[in-house]
Structures are given as structure tokens and as C-alpha cells.
Design a protein around this motif. Sequence first.
Motif, mmCIF file in Angstrom:
data_model
loop_
_atom_site.group_PDB
_atom_site.id
_atom_site.type_symbol
_atom_site.label_atom_id
_atom_site.label_comp_id
_atom_site.label_asym_id
_atom_site.label_seq_id
_atom_site.Cartn_x
_atom_site.Cartn_y
_atom_site.Cartn_z
ATOM 1 N N UNK A 21 0.769 -1.271 -0.060
ATOM 2 C CA UNK A 21 0.064 -0.083 0.068
ATOM 3 C C UNK A 21 0.786 1.300 -0.023
ATOM 4 N N UNK A 22 1.938 1.408 0.801
ATOM 5 C CA UNK A 22 2.554 2.768 0.645
ATOM 6 C C UNK A 22 2.874 3.242 -0.558
ATOM 7 N N UNK A 23 3.347 2.662 -1.651
ATOM 8 C CA UNK A 23 3.587 3.137 -2.859
ATOM 9 C C UNK A 23 2.491 3.779 -3.529
ATOM 10 N N UNK A 24 1.342 2.987 -3.178
ATOM 11 C CA UNK A 24 -0.064 3.163 -3.825
ATOM 12 C C UNK A 24 -0.495 4.539 -3.094
ATOM 13 N N UNK A 25 -0.481 4.664 -1.866
ATOM 14 C CA UNK A 25 -1.055 5.941 -1.418
ATOM 15 C C UNK A 25 0.003 7.012 -1.373
ATOM 16 N N UNK A 26 1.032 6.935 -1.796
ATOM 17 C CA UNK A 26 1.957 7.868 -2.055
ATOM 18 C C UNK A 26 1.872 8.584 -3.493
ATOM 19 N N UNK A 27 1.484 7.458 -4.450
ATOM 20 C CA UNK A 27 1.057 7.867 -5.633
ATOM 21 C C UNK A 27 -0.385 8.558 -5.786
ATOM 22 N N UNK A 28 -1.293 8.136 -4.790
ATOM 23 C CA UNK A 28 -2.721 8.929 -4.660
ATOM 24 C C UNK A 28 -2.337 10.346 -4.203
ATOM 25 N N UNK A 29 -1.510 10.332 -3.293
ATOM 26 C CA UNK A 29 -1.043 11.872 -2.787
ATOM 27 C C UNK A 29 -0.461 12.789 -3.906
ATOM 28 N N UNK A 30 0.466 12.163 -4.611
ATOM 29 C CA UNK A 30 0.995 12.780 -5.770
ATOM 30 C C UNK A 30 -0.174 13.295 -6.925
ATOM 31 N N UNK A 31 -1.151 12.441 -7.227
ATOM 32 C CA UNK A 31 -2.133 12.490 -8.065
ATOM 33 C C UNK A 31 -3.155 13.666 -7.393
ATOM 34 N N UNK A 32 -3.212 13.589 -6.245
ATOM 35 C CA UNK A 32 -4.196 14.777 -5.552
ATOM 36 C C UNK A 32 -3.443 16.055 -5.840
ATOM 37 N N UNK A 33 -1.996 16.254 -5.738
ATOM 38 C CA UNK A 33 -1.399 17.526 -6.036
ATOM 39 C C UNK A 33 -1.638 17.945 -7.324
ATOM 40 N N UNK A 34 -1.522 17.020 -8.101
ATOM 41 C CA UNK A 34 -1.794 17.403 -9.806
ATOM 42 C C UNK A 34 -3.125 17.856 -9.810
ATOM 43 N N UNK A 48 12.848 5.650 10.534
ATOM 44 C CA UNK A 48 13.631 6.337 9.480
ATOM 45 C C UNK A 48 14.950 6.058 9.875
ATOM 46 N N UNK A 49 15.689 5.754 8.943
ATOM 47 C CA UNK A 49 17.118 5.342 9.166
ATOM 48 C C UNK A 49 18.240 6.203 9.067
ATOM 49 N N UNK A 50 17.726 7.483 8.454
ATOM 50 C CA UNK A 50 18.883 8.410 7.939
ATOM 51 C C UNK A 50 19.479 8.927 9.153
ATOM 52 N N UNK A 51 20.465 9.680 8.924
ATOM 53 C CA UNK A 51 21.353 10.161 9.998
ATOM 54 C C UNK A 51 21.729 11.729 9.540
ATOM 55 N N UNK A 52 22.054 12.467 10.753
ATOM 56 C CA UNK A 52 22.749 13.794 10.242
ATOM 57 C C UNK A 52 21.417 14.642 9.970
ATOM 58 N N UNK A 53 21.917 15.804 9.072
ATOM 59 C CA UNK A 53 20.886 16.649 8.686
ATOM 60 C C UNK A 53 19.500 16.275 8.157
ATOM 61 N N UNK A 54 19.897 15.135 7.317
ATOM 62 C CA UNK A 54 18.873 14.521 6.679
ATOM 63 C C UNK A 54 17.814 14.027 7.698
ATOM 64 N N UNK A 55 17.988 13.475 8.767
ATOM 65 C CA UNK A 55 16.854 13.116 9.748
ATOM 66 C C UNK A 55 16.396 14.216 10.328
ATOM 67 N N UNK A 56 16.696 15.380 10.476
ATOM 68 C CA UNK A 56 16.121 16.616 10.939
ATOM 69 C C UNK A 56 15.075 17.134 9.773
ATOM 70 N N UNK A 57 15.707 17.180 8.686
ATOM 71 C CA UNK A 57 14.819 17.510 7.452
ATOM 72 C C UNK A 57 13.564 16.782 7.437
ATOM 73 N N UNK A 58 13.944 15.360 7.476
ATOM 74 C CA UNK A 58 12.587 14.344 7.490
ATOM 75 C C UNK A 58 11.771 14.437 8.357
ATOM 76 N N UNK A 59 12.276 14.763 9.673
ATOM 77 C CA UNK A 59 11.269 14.880 10.778
ATOM 78 C C UNK A 59 10.625 16.209 10.794
ATOM 79 N N UNK A 98 4.157 12.575 -0.666
ATOM 80 C CA UNK A 98 5.004 11.852 -1.409
ATOM 81 C C UNK A 98 6.505 12.026 -1.039
ATOM 82 N N UNK A 99 6.802 13.253 -0.600
ATOM 83 C CA UNK A 99 8.250 13.245 -0.017
ATOM 84 C C UNK A 99 8.522 12.312 1.091
ATOM 85 N N UNK A 100 7.475 12.158 2.078
ATOM 86 C CA UNK A 100 7.753 11.367 3.366
ATOM 87 C C UNK A 100 7.882 10.055 2.844
ATOM 88 N N UNK A 101 7.121 9.595 1.996
ATOM 89 C CA UNK A 101 7.228 8.313 1.332
ATOM 90 C C UNK A 101 8.777 8.055 0.742
#
Length: 179
Positions: free
Chosen positions: A46-59, A106-117, A168-171
Motif C-alpha cells: 500500500x505505501x507506494x499506492x497511497x504515495x501515488x494517490x498523494x501525488x495525483x491529488x497534488x496534480x 526512519x534510518x537516515x542520520x545527520x541533517x537529513x534526519x532533521x529534514x525528514x522529521x 510523497x516526499x515522506x514516502x
Amino acid sequence: MQNIENEKKYNKWIVVLSVIIPLAVAGLFGINLRKLGFDVEPLRFLPPIYATINGLTAVVLIIAVTAIKNNKRKLHENLMKTAIALSVSFLLMYIAYHMTSDSTKFGGEGAIKYIYYFILITHIVLSIAVIPFVLITYVRAITNNFERHKKIARITFPLWLYVAITGVVVYVMISPYYV
């Protein structure tokens, strides 16, 4: 004046839905059917499907705004109904996924972790805040109160667009960490 009276008929529903939807999502998000002993397969697809739905919503939102700016009212109306249906579909799939799957860290570290959150937290907060805006904007349209509709739509559109895009970005950011 009649339009405002017609709007008021919907106010209780707007308040009820604006409270119940986030509470229901939060409550259902905390229920994992597998941990409760139900023999259900995780809905990992489901995650890629509902991320796609979010993208479609934006469009759809962008096309809808373009349509109304070009005086294509019926097209705008149909696109907005589509955007609402897409958002409801997203929500149902999101709940279904989280009721059958463990949360992904979320497994990222450093600045990307703060951006993600930052993106995740603003996405969550605004996804709750946008509910009454969408409902009020829709009610003002269906009650033919177009001046008031335009005023709130100027707020609703960027909020809803932000929520759709950041979904979409979060996904994309968390997808490498799905099990």
C-alpha cells in the motif's frame, strides 16, 4: 444571506468530521491487528499506492485551480470532487496499512534526519488542520457562496497542496527503510 444560512446547516458536520477523522486515524493507527492475534497479512504493497494517490491529488489540485482561473467551473468542480475522493482513498489505505504493519523507523542520520522529521511533523499537523478548511471550502461552493468560497480557497489550496506533496516526499524519504 440565504447562502450563509445554507452554509450554517453544514457547520455541525464540519466540526464533527474535523474532530472525528483525526481521532479515528490516531486511534486506528495505534491498533495493529497482527499484534492483537488476527491472522492478517501486512499490506506492504500500500505505501507506494497511497504515495501515488498523494501525488495525483497534488496534480489534480493544480489542474483544478488552473481550470477555475480559466472560467471552467464544471471542470473545476469535478476535479475538486476527485481530489476529495483521492484524499479519502489515501486515508483509508493509510489506516489499513498501519493496522496490519509495524511502523517503519526512519534510518537516515545527520541533517537529513532533521529534514525528514520537520517535513513529517509539518505534514501531519497540516493534514489535520486542512480537514476543516477543505470541508468549509467545499460547503461554500455547494451552497453557491462563491465570494466566501474564493476567500477560504486561497488558504485551503496551499495547505492541501503542501500536505499532498509532502506525503510523497515522506514516502520517498522513508521507503528505503521499509522491511
